[in-house]
Each structure stands twice: as C-alpha cells, then as structure tokens.
Design a protein around this motif. Sequence first.
Motif: not given
Length: 185
Positions: A126-127, A130, A133-134, A154, A157-158
Amino acid sequence: MGNRLSKIYTRTGDDGTTGLADGSRVAKSAWRIEAMGTADELNSHVGMLVELLPPADEARTLLQRIQHHLFDLGGEFAIPGSALIGQAHIDWLEQELDRLNAPLPPLKNFILPGGSPAAAQAHLARSVCRRAERIVVGLAAEEENNPLGRMYLNRLSDFLFVLARSLARRDGAREVLWEQELGRF
C-alpha cells in the motif's frame, strides 16, 4: 510469442538513458521511468504478498489479477500515449474493495502497519502504491498520460489497506492501533 530477450545486457543504458517501447530514449531519472520502475516495484511487493497466502486463498487470486493490471500499467508508461488501464479496471477494484470491506468493523483509530506477516506485506505494498500514485501525478504535470492509471493506483492503495485489515483478522491477529500516548515522551 517469440524469444524477445535473447541478450539481457545491451550497454545502451550506460550513458544514463533508457529506451521506451516506441524507440525513443529518455533519462533514467525521468518521471516516466520513475513511474515504470515504481509500478514494477509495487508488482514485486504484491507478488511477495501472493506468496505469503495459501494456494487456494481468494485474496491470492485477486492479487494475481492485480499483478497483470500493474504490468499493463507499466506498459502504459513504456509506450507514451497508450492507455491500457480503463474504467472497467477501476470498477472491478471498487467492487472487490467494497466486498472485502463490508464485514470489517468501522475504523475508530488509525492503524499502523503490522498484524500478521501477510497484513504487514499488504501495508508495505500500500505504501509503495501511494508513492507510485505521487510519481504519476508528477509525470502528469510534465506530460500527458492516461488519468485512469492514477485513479487505479488510488483505488488500489485503498484496496490494499482493506486487504491488510482483512488478512489480519483472517490470520487471528489484532490490528496494530496507533496510540497517541506511545509517541510522546
């Protein structure tokens, strides 16, 4: 498919550039290459999570499908102007996320990574997701790309957060709750 990688090293990247699938060359530090590399890194973390799960585990099947999506997403970054991730990918992920989240109790605290080896690996994935995504947001600021890829990351990650919660419960572990007092001296 024929033999595509007959020679692994080419020396063409020794100058700090790498080739894209369209034949163009870009700096290895370019946002596009960061996006490709981070999608690959995320796929590796998801693969590690897959290997922590029993062979018949439903989550394993979902994650293996996600690995194929991530490979396609990396392909988008390798071929400027391509779009391999579509709304159907996002819809599928939302449906699976909602299904996994339904039996979980509502959150009343922040959760720290951990709980069980599989849950901790889901948090690690998940990290990285993220971060991917950035990086895709940074890429979009410089050059056009498929916005659905960013949206997919996005949701993913959820999904990985909810999966971590689900795996911790499945494994008989407790979620690691953030306790404000423990951070204070």
